[in-house]
Write a protein that holds these residues in place. Structure first.
Motif, PDB file in Angstrom:
ATOM      1  N   LYS A  32     -33.298  61.037   0.459  1.00 14.33           N
ATOM      2  CA  LYS A  32     -34.154  61.401   1.346  1.00 14.33           C
ATOM      3  C   LYS A  32     -33.520  61.791   2.763  1.00 14.33           C
ATOM      4  O   LYS A  32     -33.956  62.265   3.893  1.00 14.33           O
ATOM      5  N   SER A  33     -32.017  61.421   2.829  1.00 13.09           N
ATOM      6  CA  SER A  33     -31.209  61.720   3.883  1.00 13.09           C
ATOM      7  C   SER A  33     -30.722  63.109   4.008  1.00 13.09           C
ATOM      8  O   SER A  33     -30.422  63.737   3.102  1.00 13.09           O
ATOM      9  N   ASP A  34     -30.366  63.302   5.307  1.00 15.08           N
ATOM     10  CA  ASP A  34     -30.060  64.689   5.656  1.00 15.08           C
ATOM     11  C   ASP A  34     -28.506  64.674   5.683  1.00 15.08           C
ATOM     12  O   ASP A  34     -27.618  65.599   5.722  1.00 15.08           O
ATOM     13  N   ALA A  35     -27.666  63.659   5.355  1.00 11.69           N
ATOM     14  CA  ALA A  35     -26.177  63.275   5.340  1.00 11.69           C
ATOM     15  C   ALA A  35     -25.855  64.093   4.131  1.00 11.69           C
ATOM     16  O   ALA A  35     -26.406  64.103   3.029  1.00 11.69           O
ATOM     17  N   CYS A  36     -24.406  64.376   4.252  1.00 16.13           N
ATOM     18  CA  CYS A  36     -23.797  64.952   3.019  1.00 16.13           C
ATOM     19  C   CYS A  36     -23.211  63.670   2.291  1.00 16.13           C
ATOM     20  O   CYS A  36     -22.458  63.008   2.666  1.00 16.13           O
ATOM     21  N   VAL A  37     -23.725  63.865   1.016  1.00 23.41           N
ATOM     22  CA  VAL A  37     -23.267  62.500   0.236  1.00 23.41           C
ATOM     23  C   VAL A  37     -22.399  63.164  -1.078  1.00 23.41           C
ATOM     24  O   VAL A  37     -22.761  64.136  -1.804  1.00 23.41           O
ATOM     25  N   ALA A  38     -21.419  62.469  -1.249  1.00 21.31           N
ATOM     26  CA  ALA A  38     -20.545  62.712  -2.592  1.00 21.31           C
ATOM     27  C   ALA A  38     -20.419  61.598  -3.406  1.00 21.31           C
ATOM     28  O   ALA A  38     -20.063  60.498  -2.926  1.00 21.31           O
TER      29      ALA A  38
END
Length: 142
Positions: A32-38
């Motif tokens: 649900k986050s707009d953050a870039c996640v790796a």
């Protein structure tokens, strides 16, 4: 070898038990986050053999201590200006609600579905929690 670039600001969760990153991803609701996640799964580790890593670029606001319930060996690195400014391990909370679920089929939480799953820390050294209703134990290795 896979190379995932560094981040300028955010969080790197390291030393996650291999295969455990998706549990953390779901718990933190990162979809649900707009953050870039790796998410790096099964990375080689001298200490652990294999481990998972989660990198989150951008500002994050989580209670990282709660992650100790899901993986007591996790390391949390806070990144600012491309450098680690804080490295910490989660402190296990005394009580947790709706993070883990009681597996005892006779527990009241199995019958009364709307009841919260509440656990208390009973053995900090072994990261052991017990259900507040039926005393069923929970340890991440279970």
């Amino acid at each position: 070898m896979l190379n995932i670039g560094g981040i300028q600001e955010g969080v790197v969760m390291d030393h996650i038990v291999a295969g455990g990153s998706m549990d953390i991803y779901r718990y933190l609701e990162l979809e649900k986050s707009d953050a870039c996640v790796a998410i790096i799964k099964n990375a080689k580790s001298n200490a652990m053999g294999r481990k998972d890593i989660i990198k989150i670029e951008g500002k994050v606001d989580f209670d990282f201590d709660i992650l100790g319930v899901l993986d007591p060996n996790i390391t949390i690195n806070i990144i600012k200006n491309g450098k680690i400014v804080e490295k910490r391990r989660p402190n296990l909370p005394e009580r947790v609600t709706n993070i883990i679920r009681c597996k005892n089929p006779r527990c009241i939480t199995s019958i009364e579905q709307e009841l919260p799953h509440r656990f208390k820390l009973t053995d900090r050294a072994h990261a052991l929690y017990r259900c507040e209703y039926c005393e069923q134990k929970f340890k991440k290795a279970d």
